[in-house]
Scaffold this motif. Structure first.
Motif, PDB file in Angstrom:
ATOM      1  N   HIS A 576       9.051  81.044  -6.928  1.00 45.55           N
ATOM      2  CA  HIS A 576       9.351  79.638  -7.185  1.00 45.55           C
ATOM      3  C   HIS A 576      10.625  79.535  -8.005  1.00 45.55           C
ATOM      4  O   HIS A 576      11.089  80.517  -8.589  1.00 45.55           O
ATOM      5  CB  HIS A 576       8.215  78.958  -7.955  1.00 45.55           C
ATOM      6  N   CYS A 611      11.357  72.542  -7.484  1.00 46.80           N
ATOM      7  CA  CYS A 611      11.367  73.963  -7.144  1.00 46.80           C
ATOM      8  C   CYS A 611      12.525  74.204  -6.185  1.00 46.80           C
ATOM      9  O   CYS A 611      12.597  73.584  -5.133  1.00 46.80           O
ATOM     10  CB  CYS A 611      10.032  74.359  -6.519  1.00 46.80           C
ATOM     11  N   TRP A 613      13.446  77.256  -4.936  1.00 40.23           N
ATOM     12  CA  TRP A 613      13.298  78.450  -4.080  1.00 40.23           C
ATOM     13  C   TRP A 613      12.260  78.094  -3.029  1.00 40.23           C
ATOM     14  O   TRP A 613      11.102  77.808  -3.374  1.00 40.23           O
ATOM     15  CB  TRP A 613      12.849  79.675  -4.892  1.00 40.23           C
ATOM     16  N   PHE A 614      12.625  78.111  -1.770  1.00 39.97           N
ATOM     17  CA  PHE A 614      11.736  77.636  -0.704  1.00 39.97           C
ATOM     18  C   PHE A 614      10.463  78.481  -0.674  1.00 39.97           C
ATOM     19  O   PHE A 614      10.508  79.684  -0.485  1.00 39.97           O
ATOM     20  CB  PHE A 614      12.440  77.672   0.655  1.00 39.97           C
ATOM     21  N   CYS A 615       9.309  77.826  -0.863  1.00 39.29           N
ATOM     22  CA  CYS A 615       8.078  78.572  -1.116  1.00 39.29           C
ATOM     23  C   CYS A 615       6.914  78.179  -0.238  1.00 39.29           C
ATOM     24  O   CYS A 615       5.898  78.875  -0.177  1.00 39.29           O
ATOM     25  CB  CYS A 615       7.665  78.402  -2.579  1.00 39.29           C
ATOM     26  N   HIS A 619       7.230  72.539   0.020  1.00 44.22           N
ATOM     27  CA  HIS A 619       8.199  72.917  -1.025  1.00 44.22           C
ATOM     28  C   HIS A 619       8.986  71.693  -1.518  1.00 44.22           C
ATOM     29  O   HIS A 619       9.236  71.554  -2.713  1.00 44.22           O
ATOM     30  CB  HIS A 619       9.126  73.988  -0.438  1.00 44.22           C
ATOM     31  N   MET A 622       7.284  69.915  -4.204  1.00 40.58           N
ATOM     32  CA  MET A 622       7.024  70.636  -5.452  1.00 40.58           C
ATOM     33  C   MET A 622       8.029  70.174  -6.508  1.00 40.58           C
ATOM     34  O   MET A 622       9.114  70.732  -6.654  1.00 40.58           O
ATOM     35  CB  MET A 622       7.114  72.156  -5.234  1.00 40.58           C
TER      36      MET A 622
HETATM   37 CU1  CUA Z   1       7.838  76.451  -5.198  1.00 40.19          CU
HETATM   38 CU2  CUA Z   1       9.570  75.984  -3.698  1.00 40.19          CU
END
Ligand code: CUA
Ligand code: CUK
Length: 630
Positions: A576, A611, A613-615, A619, A622
């Motif tokens: 993340h 967030c 960072w692609f999670c 996402h 987030m």
């Molecule tokens: Cu956690 Cu993107």
């Protein structure tokens, strides 16, 4: 070694699975051949498949893994890069001396703690990455790198591939050559102070009186990353290397004249290689035979000419690189302004230190290779590969034959010259700075690329070229564009490296942050809490894809806000991020890691954080709000 186990196939398994694939293919062709007469097309495709299996192939097909890790210095970018060899694919970047937008290196509290007294510097000039060793072989524990720009040395942990220690070297300017003690293990990291400065350099003594200027050789304890001692020398220092006996270190000096201008630096016909006796230096430190300078307590030994601690071996004008042959027999000093390299016999150094022979008696040959020799790499067959900067070539030559020729025998020591593109600086062979030199690959870091790539404006990429050295002839097999001068690199067999898939909650990287939380009565593994301490606000939150444990918190305009995020995801690769919009704040939080960043709530109203960072499929959702009361 690292506590982490990797599921990377070991070599035996690898070989088996490769063989299985090969047998599988042959069997399929065999069946086809039996059923119908083989066509020319089928025959040629079978031959190609077999040729591919047999040669030192650069092809790493989708899903396949490289055989070597390459660790590249990122030069004036200040970072280190991990490459896959032979594909030459860039696998990862490790921010070290630079500020990194993606990971928050240089912004997070964890990275600032590691950077220590130089946390305010966002630049660096990384030159020489070298891995820790046991008995002359890589042990996969640490990678060390120098910062010429700010006189620093950093250590990278090879389990998580993150920087974990950094020191500024006192009493010197421009930390350049860096290597590790190879035998019996890497107890010490050694590095050269390149630019001469007055001792003391406090501005009180004459700044013009060059006779007070010195360069120092620094010896760093690899475990504690503290300076063990320094050695003052005559002349300056450029590159360095260690022997395979645990006894000697050697450094080149290009400015024995102590000139302050280019012209003055290149007047002498000879400069020197200075050799340091480790045992004699350690004994002198123990006996208290040192001085201190610049109001710090680092022991500085006097290794100037006439000292018992060092010997000065004259070599032709302005040598640059020095490289130890994997046989452990020779230091090779590269001539730069001389077309030669000087082969120094390590066996003869005991006699030199005992004053039984003269310094030049240790030079067993000085073969002429071409214009601008800078650095030399080695295979496992007694051959050396020297970069010729001015000729833009690699000279392949045989060390023992060069010595025979020097002794008057009629032998040719030069094996081949290969054009590279262009102006090669460092080169490195697979495992070539260890006893495990395997003679498979050579990487040449060419400083200019001119016509080799699509033009991208006046600033060109460098050209990192891969050469197959497994046969009698060197073959250039790959051009790899690279940004910002990779000065040096090493090629480490993947069997030496064991990396973590997840962080462990007790990792020292964020232990201090976890301890701070504990003091606040917060368990970062479970709690989502805001702690106010005057105008300081500490915001503790967890993250599990695709949600933060806290989706809003309130602060006052001007508060100093510390956001601590603990990523509770246990899934490999679910990283993340935390980005506070319009505040110049972002960071990476790896799975099972804790990261924190401190900033001022400088704008009133609703401030979103998200967030970055692609999670997860959600996402984009987030995110949360920092509510800033004016
Ligand atoms: Cu956690 Cu993107
Ligand atoms: S130095 Cu750059 S080409 Cu810093 Cu190792 Cu020789």
């Amino acid at each position: 070694m690292s506590k982490y186990k990797s599921d990377l196939p070991n070599d035996e398994k690898l070989e088996n699975s490769d063989r299985r694939k090969f047998f599988g293919k042959s069997a399929a062709f065999g069946v086809a051949a039996a059923a119908v007469p083989m066509s020319a097309v089928m025959f040629s495709s079978m031959a190609k498949a077999q040729a591919a299996e047999a040669s030192n192939s650069t092809a790493v097909h989708p899903g396949d893994l490289d055989e070597y890790y390459g660790f590249w210095s990122g030069g004036q970018s200040g970072e280190v890069r991990i490459m896959g060899i032979p594909s030459m694919r860039e696998l990862m970047r490790i921010p070290v001396f630079n500020l990194d937008s993606a990971t928050g290196w240089g912004l997070t509290n964890e990275s600032k703690r590691i950077k220590g007294d130089s946390a305010h510097f966002m630049t660096g000039d990384a030159h020489h990455p070298h891995m820790s060793m046991t008995d002359g072989r890589y042990n996969g524990e640490y990678l060390f790198i120098n910062d010429k720009a700010n006189s620093r040395v950093a250590r990278i942990r090879c389990d998580v591939m993150k920087t974990d220690k950094m020191i500024t070297i006192p009493n010197v300017q421009g930390v350049h050559g860096l290597r590790v003690q190879k035998v019996p293990e890497t107890k010490y990291v050694i590095c050269n102070g390149e630019f001469e400065i007055p001792m003391n350099n406090d501005g009180k003594a004459s700044l013009e009186d060059v006779s007070t200027y010195r360069s120092l050789f620094s010896v760093i304890n690899a475990q504690t990353m503290e300076i063990a001692f320094q050695v003052m020398v005559d002349g300056n220092l450029d590159n360095t290397d260690a022997d395979y006996d645990g006894k000697y270190f050697a450094s080149t000096c290009y400015n024995s004249e102590m000139g302050m201008t280019l012209g003055a630096m290149i007047t002498a016909e000879r400069d020197h290689v200075v050799v340091f006796s480790l045992a004699r230096c350690e004994a002198a430190v123990k006996a208290g035979k040192f001085k201190t300078y610049n109001s710090n307590n680092v022991p500085v030994l006097d290794g100037r000419k006439g000292s018992k601690l060092t010997r000065y071996i004259p070599v032709p004008k302005s040598p640059h690189g020095v490289n130890t042959s994997p046989s452990g027999k020779y230091f090779i000093a590269n001539g730069k302004l001389s077309p030669t390299v000087s082969i120094i016999s390590i066996e003869k150094l005991d006699a030199l230190f005992d004053d039984k022979i003269k310094p030049r008696d240790t030079v067993v040959a000085e073969p002429e290779l071409g214009l601008g020799p800078l650095h030399t790499a080695f295979d496992n067959k007694g051959n050396a590969y020297t970069t010729l900067f001015i000729d833009s070539q690699i000279a392949k030559w045989n060390i023992e034959d060069a010595i025979k020729a020097h002794n008057g025998e009629k032998v040719k020591y030069l094996r081949q010259k290969l054009d590279v593109h262009y102006q090669p600086g460092h080169n490195h062979t697979s495992m070539g700075e260890t006893r495990d030199a395997d003679g498979k690959w050579l990487v040449v870091l060419s400083k200019f690329s001119k016509d080799r790539f699509l033009p991208v404006g006046p600033l060109h990429p460098e050209n990192d070229q891969l050469v197959d050295i497994s046969g009698d002839e060197m073959k250039l097999v790959h051009d790899g564009p690279a940004f910002a001068e990779p000065h040096d690199c090493i090629l480490v067999h993947r069997s030496k490296i064991r990396t973590a898939k997840l962080w462990t909650r007790d990792d020292r990287m964020f232990a201090e942050t976890v301890a701070m939380a504990k003091k606040d009565g917060v368990n970062v593994d479970t709690d989502n809490k805001v702690i106010r301490d005057g105008n300081k606000v500490r915001v503790y939150m967890t993250s599990v894809a695709p949600m933060y444990g806290m989706t809003e918190f309130k602060v006052k305009l001007g508060d100093e806000v510390t956001v601590v995020v603990t990523n509770l995801d246990m899934v490999e690769d679910v990283t993340h991020g935390f980005c506070m919009i319009n505040h110049g704040v972002q960071m990476e939080i790896g799975p099972q890691a804790t990261s924190s960043v401190t900033f001022t709530a400088s704008q009133p109203g609703v401030q979103w954080y998200y967030c970055n960072w692609f999670c997860h499929a959600l996402h984009m959702e987030m995110r949360g709000r920092m509510l800033v009361e004016a």
